[in-house]
Design an enzyme around this catalytic site. Structure first.
Site, PDB file in Angstrom:
ATOM      1  N   GLU A 194       1.783  10.818  38.533  1.00  0.00           N
ATOM      2  CA  GLU A 194       0.470  11.059  39.120  1.00  0.00           C
ATOM      3  C   GLU A 194      -0.466   9.885  38.898  1.00  0.00           C
ATOM      4  OE1 GLU A 194      -0.934  15.372  39.560  1.00  0.00           O
ATOM      5  OE2 GLU A 194      -2.185  14.584  37.939  1.00  0.00           O
ATOM      6  N   HIS A 222      27.167  15.427  31.618  1.00  0.00           N
ATOM      7  CA  HIS A 222      28.205  16.160  32.332  1.00  0.00           C
ATOM      8  C   HIS A 222      27.706  16.649  33.688  1.00  0.00           C
ATOM      9  CE1 HIS A 222      30.644  16.221  28.647  1.00  0.00           C
ATOM     10  NE2 HIS A 222      29.472  16.352  28.038  1.00  0.00           N
ATOM     11  N   LYS A 246      -3.358  19.973  48.615  1.00  0.00           N
ATOM     12  CA  LYS A 246      -4.209  21.143  48.398  1.00  0.00           C
ATOM     13  C   LYS A 246      -5.002  21.480  49.658  1.00  0.00           C
ATOM     14  CE  LYS A 246      -4.956  20.568  43.400  1.00  0.00           C
ATOM     15  NZ  LYS A 246      -5.981  20.306  42.351  1.00  0.00           N
TER      16      LYS A 246
END
Length: 407
Positions: A256, A277, A391
């Site tokens: 950010e 793995h 937003k």
């Protein structure tokens, strides 16, 4: 204190970086209030529900997960659980059913009170607490928000909730050393004085303008040099599962702060040996797009010794008498060597001990380095315009859909 091993050696002159010392200041009175309310929560509740998203909860969760037991953490302090970090109806429904069997306090953390995920969760939880506790809910809901403005401040004032402040100049991803992080951490039974002392020591250590003696500068410069060399991904790795949420906090901090103007390294994380793995094959032999930053704590408080067996059917008696942590440390060195030989540069960050002091020290180190690193890219470390864009679009679509449903 913190050992940084890197193959990059660069000099930078005549560049000034923003000061973040004000991010690590909490008054004696505020600390006293935080510790007092944390004690009250422990005496009157079994669960503290923290409502927040992003930096409003990730910093606290990173510290709590790193420093509390894997199992039965509520024996250490109250159990801290979370809401408002997603919009899953199933999650919230099951959460409230779980809370029915517990005594509950709520800490809602948001500078504005308008971020959709925590705002929705708080609306639901507020109603739940009022139905369950009546007027007592006002004592059990604690708000952490901006000092002067915002919807959440207005709600707190109207309802008479106790309130802590996130300083207006401190963004969520930098707020772990404010009440946003400290109240949940203290309620979980962690020594916040030791946590802050670690950050204070880091702040002093990283004031040195001499790059050769400043690990935060060195780490930022390493990242910048890797970026200039064409690497596009930084992979943060560790060998202790309890650091998974610290990884998530780091990912938000750098992603950010730096991901602007089509610049920046993509922050990704792995936890070894589990992820060896899963994604280990790609790291070893996949596209050469990444370098690796490996965190290691030299001392972890608990360990297990490998027993000898008479038959040695599994062929592991050569490790008999060794501790799991010592084997883990050697596997770290083996992984680092393999990745370096495979063309993945490795940066090593080594801390003496996994405790409150050193976690505070490490988190301040990352915050300081992040501000420097973003400044080298010539982007603002403190805003997040891309987040605001999503937003706005989300709210537009929700309002449009609400109109259609009501017609």
């Amino acid at each position: 204190m913190l050992k940084l091993q890197s193959h990059i050696h660069t000099q930078i002159k005549d560049i000034s970086f923003p000061n973040i010392s004000h991010y690590n200041q909490c008054s004696f009175e505020e600390l006293f209030d935080i510790e007092s309310i944390a004690k009250e929560i422990n005496q009157r509740a079994e669960v503290l529900l923290v409502i927040g998203v992003g930096g409003s909860f990730l910093g606290a969760r990173a510290v709590i997960d790193a420093l509390t037991p894997y199992f039965a953490p509520d024996e250490f302090g109250v159990e801290v659980i979370y809401a408002g970090q997603n919009m899953s109806g199933a999650y919230l429904h099951q959460l409230l059913k779980y809370l029915d069997k517990k005594e509950v306090y709520v800490n809602v953390v948001s500078k504005s009170g308008t971020t959709m995920e925590p705002a929705l969760a708080f609306r639901v939880v507020k109603q739940y607490m009022e139905k369950r506790y009546g007027d007592e809910s006002k004592q059990r809901i604690i708000v952490t928000t901006d000092a002067e403005r915002g919807v959440l401040k207005q709600i707190a004032d109207n309802e008479g909730y106790r309130r802590f402040v996130i300083p207006s100049e401190v963004g969520g991803r930098y707020s772990v050393f404010t009440a946003a992080g400290l109240l949940p951490i203290a309620a979980a039974g962690i020594d916040i004085q030791a946590f802050l002392n670690g950050a204070n020591h880091a702040e002093k250590d990283f004031e040195n303008d001499n790059i050769e003696h400043n690990a935060a500068y060195q780490y930022a410069l390493t990242r910048y040099e890797m970026y200039k060399k064409g690497y596009s991904v930084e992979l943060l790795a560790s060998f202790e599962p309890r650091l998974n949420k610290l990884h998530e906090w780091w990912k938000q901090l750098f992603g950010e702060s730096e991901g602007k103007e089509y610049k920046g390294l993509y922050p990704s994380t792995v936890n070894y040996s589990t992820d060896l793995h899963a994604i280990g094959q790609f790291i070893q032999e996949g596209s050469r797009i990444m370098f690796e930053t490996l965190i290691h704590f030299e001392e972890v408080e608990a360990d297990m010794e490998i027993p000898f067996t008479f038959d040695d059917m599994d062929g592991l008696n050569y490790l008999g008498g060794r501790s799991m942590n010592s084997i883990n440390a050697i596997s770290k060195d083996g992984v680092a060597l393999a990745h370096e030989e495979g063309g993945v540069p490795v940066v090593k960050i080594v801390m003496p001990k996994l405790d409150a002091f050193h976690v505070g020290y490490l988190m301040f180190f990352f915050m300081k380095a992040c501000v420097i690193s973003a400044s080298l890219l010539e982007v603002n470390p403190f805003d997040q315009p891309g987040v605001e864009a999503y937003k706005r679009k989300m709210v537009e679509l929700l309002k449009k859909d609400a109109v259609l449903v009501n017609e």
